[in-house]
Design a protein around this motif. Structure first.
Motif, PDB file in Angstrom:
ATOM      1  N   GLU A  64       0.826  -1.208   0.000  1.00 57.77           N
ATOM      2  CA  GLU A  64       0.000   0.000   0.000  1.00 57.77           C
ATOM      3  C   GLU A  64       0.860   1.258   0.000  1.00 57.77           C
ATOM      4  O   GLU A  64       0.545   2.258  -0.620  1.00 57.77           O
ATOM      5  N   LYS A  65       1.976   1.166   0.708  1.00 62.17           N
ATOM      6  CA  LYS A  65       2.832   2.331   0.822  1.00 62.17           C
ATOM      7  C   LYS A  65       3.448   2.681  -0.537  1.00 62.17           C
ATOM      8  O   LYS A  65       3.435   3.823  -0.980  1.00 62.17           O
ATOM      9  N   ARG A 110       1.305   6.539  -6.966  1.00 63.54           N
ATOM     10  CA  ARG A 110       0.140   7.358  -7.310  1.00 63.54           C
ATOM     11  C   ARG A 110       0.483   8.827  -7.202  1.00 63.54           C
ATOM     12  O   ARG A 110       0.146   9.644  -8.048  1.00 63.54           O
ATOM     13  N   ASN A 111       1.193   9.133  -6.121  1.00 60.45           N
ATOM     14  CA  ASN A 111       1.543  10.517  -5.865  1.00 60.45           C
ATOM     15  C   ASN A 111       2.512  11.050  -6.919  1.00 60.45           C
ATOM     16  O   ASN A 111       2.418  12.202  -7.342  1.00 60.45           O
ATOM     17  N   ALA A 129       0.960   4.084  -2.891  1.00 60.88           N
ATOM     18  CA  ALA A 129       0.665   5.480  -2.563  1.00 60.88           C
ATOM     19  C   ALA A 129       1.728   6.397  -3.141  1.00 60.88           C
ATOM     20  O   ALA A 129       1.430   7.449  -3.709  1.00 60.88           O
ATOM     21  N   ILE A 130       2.967   5.967  -3.027  1.00 58.11           N
ATOM     22  CA  ILE A 130       4.054   6.809  -3.538  1.00 58.11           C
ATOM     23  C   ILE A 130       3.992   6.909  -5.062  1.00 58.11           C
ATOM     24  O   ILE A 130       4.135   7.993  -5.636  1.00 58.11           O
TER      25      ILE A 130
END
Ligand code: ATP
Ligand code: MG
Lengths: 412, 233
Positions: free
Chosen positions: B74-75, B81-82, B78-79
């Motif tokens: 997930e981490k 996606r960002n 997230a990175i």
């Protein structure tokens, strides 16, 4: 930990808490109340303890007073109702024969007309040994207490209480070395002590024991004696042993319970200490339980909030928030409201204690003396709050990231 | 820019499972503007969500900007996606208690930028979508078209390589839709790669390439003559 210094971390906290102010406020009530209760109750308990300490303050706690009364049983040819007289030799015998004795202090007291210049009054005069200071601490303000030379030489010296000084002397007048008249005899003042508490008979003035016996013609008679036990001995046993010896010495029936009266300070003190400990325990129990309930309510509300914000959290994650960042934020919110509610509780609790102190804490008769809590208790309370806030915050925090971002976004 | 091979996705439904994507092959080059079309339930959103790393494929290969996307924590997701992706949603998905500026600045917050930089960048993008004067308004004070423009500014804020839009005009009237499309076209003109899901033919015709899905496979994939949205405005 740097994120704690970031303005935006807090902006996020304020934003999400400010979104529903009423709910945030209601959430805080539980914790606020818990801490308030803890502070006020602990403070009051301390106040009561202080007032008892003031009461007992000057007395050795492992001690018992013994005095003579009249017999209630006929014995060895004596009728019942005979007045028994304690002798100085009785005190000596007790000291030599009872196990665990620390001191036996014989005492005498009478009334005297006391005159200084044009001021006069009727006060109690006690005849005492220097040892009295060991069992009933004299807090000297000026000068000294009776000493052994005074005893040996039957000196006419006197130590007076501050109260007597105020009544017989002009304000700020010099008094050490001054003479006062005691039943017409001149006594030199050697010291002044703090007026005693209201537990047991307090002294107005003390003169050497030997001088007292002489001027009141007491011979070997004494009024009562104070017995203190060594710390490791049970004072109730000492009391019983001492009375048994006294009955024997004074030809009193061994089962005559009325011939000698006594007041066991040790027992009273134990009762009160037990009561105070119980009260403090109860206070911690009630306070912590309330606190737990309050923190739990916060966790519960945050859980609801997190559920309501599922979609928002989904959006944040789509924009690049890691699960850790989301969790951190939720935990921070939990700790923040817990802490703020706690601080308000501590402050209002403190204010209430100040109010209580000004209402009930003034004067020598006060029920509560200096009702307050220590800084360490405040710190303990704050630590408990932070720990509980963090722990309870973890539940909604994990809830917030347990759902996949795609499902969170689909939520309507 | 983006390469997908034999992508499969099923959703468990009770005891059985629903096979939504049945082997998708797709590759998109930088600077393209692709419309994904298909009837309702054909798997358009599913495909876009997998590309957006909001969801994971069961099988197949997905490479984004030369990075194989698989077994993501997930981490990490997230990175990525960002860093790589900008999302535009049908229902805007603005955070309702944050003003336009703070909404646009949010991806930058998760990028770890300083507040001053974030505000500057966010203002720049708000200006680009023509809403500088609305920076301090809450979403509820904005019209649908304005909200979508704020959302586009937010998607652009982190300067992503790929813009993903799931029916960006789905909640807007025709006139506003065309305004939004004109703006998206201008972004593409500047070089941004854009992937959008739509079921409106006229919106799709404003893209440069149309991919049609049916029953979980690509039925048609064609480059088209782009209709300029400005012609309608
Ligand atoms: N989380 C899910 N669980 C179960 N089934 C799902 C899930 N998400 C999507 N589906 C199913 O997968 C199929 C494809 O869904 P998808 O959202 O991709 O369709 P779509 O092409 O975007 O349709 P629309 O045009 O209506 O948005 C649908 O039949 C849908 O019911
Ligand atoms: Mg869809």
């Amino acid at each position: 930990m740097r994120f704690l210094l970031e303005r935006d971390t807090w902006q996020e906290v304020f934003d999400s808490l400010g979104k529903n102010k009423l709910r945030t406020a209601l959430t805080m009530v539980g914790v606020w109340w818990g801490i308030l209760l803890l502070i006020v109750l602990l403070g009051s308990a301390r106040g009561i303890e202080n007032s008892f300490n003031r009461l007992f303050g000057s007395f050795a706690t492992n001690s018992v007073f013994v005095w003579a009364q009249s017999t209630s049983k006929p014995f060895k040819g004596f009728q019942e109702g005979r007045q028994v007289q304690l002798k100085i030799t009785d005190a000596k015998k007790i000291e030599d024969n009872v196990e665990g004795i620390e001191f036996v202090v014989p005492r005498n007291r009478n009334q005297a007309l006391v005159i200084h210049d044009f001021l006069s009054g009727n006060f109690s005069v006690s005849g005492d040994y220097p040892l009295l200071d060991q069992v009933q601490k004299k807090k000297m303000i000026q000068g000294r207490f009776i000493n052994q030379t005074d005893i040996d030489e039957n000196r006419k010296v006197v130590a007076i209480s501050e109260e007597i000084y105020k009544q017989l002397f002009e304000k700020d007048a010099e008094m050490i070395g001054e003479y006062i008249q005691l039943n017409g005899m001149n006594f030199k003042i050697v010291g002044m002590f703090e007026t005693g508490g209201n537990m047991g008979p307090s002294d107005d003035m003390n003169i050497p024991f030997t001088t007292f016996q002489q001027i009141y013609n007491m011979g070997g008679n004494i009024g009562w004696m104070m017995i203190t036990g060594k710390p490791e001995y049970d004072i109730s046993q000492i009391e019983a042993d001492a009375k048994l010896i006294l009955r024997n010495l004074n030809k009193v029936h061994p089962e005559d319970n009325r011939a000698f009266g006594s007041f066991n300070l040790g027992k009273e003190f134990e009762k009160i200490t037990g009561f105070l400990t119980g009260m403090q325990f109860l206070t911690w129990f009630v306070g912590i339980a309330t606190l737990f309930a309050g923190v739990f309510a916060i966790g519960n509300i945050l859980l609801i909030t997190v559920r309501e914000r599922t979609k928002e959290i989904g959006v944040r994650r789509a924009l690049g928030a890691t699960p850790f960042e989301i969790k951190r934020q939720v935990v921070l919110e939990a700790v923040f409201i817990t802490l703020i509610a706690g601080l308000i509780g501590i402050i209002t609790g403190g204010l209430i204690l100040m109010l209580v102190d000004s209402l009930f804490g003034q004067g020598p008769e006060a029920v509560l003396v200096n009702a307050s809590v220590s800084i360490s208790i405040v710190f303990i309370a704050l630590t408990i709050l932070i720990v509980l806030g963090t722990l309870i915050g973890l539940i909604p925090a994990f809830k917030a990231t347990s759902i996949k971002p795609i499902d969170a976004l689909r939520e309507e | 820019m983006l390469k997908i091979n034999k992508l499969h996705k099923s959703y468990p439904i009770g005891d059985s499972s629903l096979h939504v994507l049945k082997g998708i092959d797709l590759s998109v080059e930088e600077g393209e503007m692709v419309a994904i079309m298909g009837s309702s339930g054909s798997g358009k959103s599913t495909l876009l969500n997998i590309i957006g790393m909001l969801d994971e494929a069961d099988e197949g290969e997905y490479i984004l900007d030369n990075v194989p996307i698989k077994d993501l924590t997930e981490k990490k997701a997230a990175i990525y996606r960002n860093k790589f992706l900008g999302f535009i949603f049908q229902s805007f998905n603005l955070i309702n208690y944050k003003n336009a500026l703070d909404n646009v600045a949010l991806p930058l917050y998760y990028q770890g930028l300083k507040r001053k930089e974030r505000i500057e960048t966010a203002l720049f993008h708000l200006e680009k979508v023509g809403l500088k004067d609305w920076a301090h308004h809450l979403p509820k004070e904005l019209s649908g078209g304005q909200k979508q423009r704020v959302a586009i500014a937010r998607a652009l804020a982190a300067n992503p390589k790929l813009l993903l839009a799931d029916e960006p005009t789905g909640a807007l009237d025709t006139k506003t839709s065309h305004e939004i499309m004109a703006f998206i076209q201008s972004l593409n003109d500047e070089g941004k790669t854009i992937l959008m899901v739509t079921h409106e033919e006229d919106i799709a015709s404003m893209c440069k390439r149309i991919v049609r899905l049916k029953d979980g496979v690509i039925m048609e994939d064609a480059f088209v003559e782009q209709v300029r949205a400005s012609e309608y405005v």
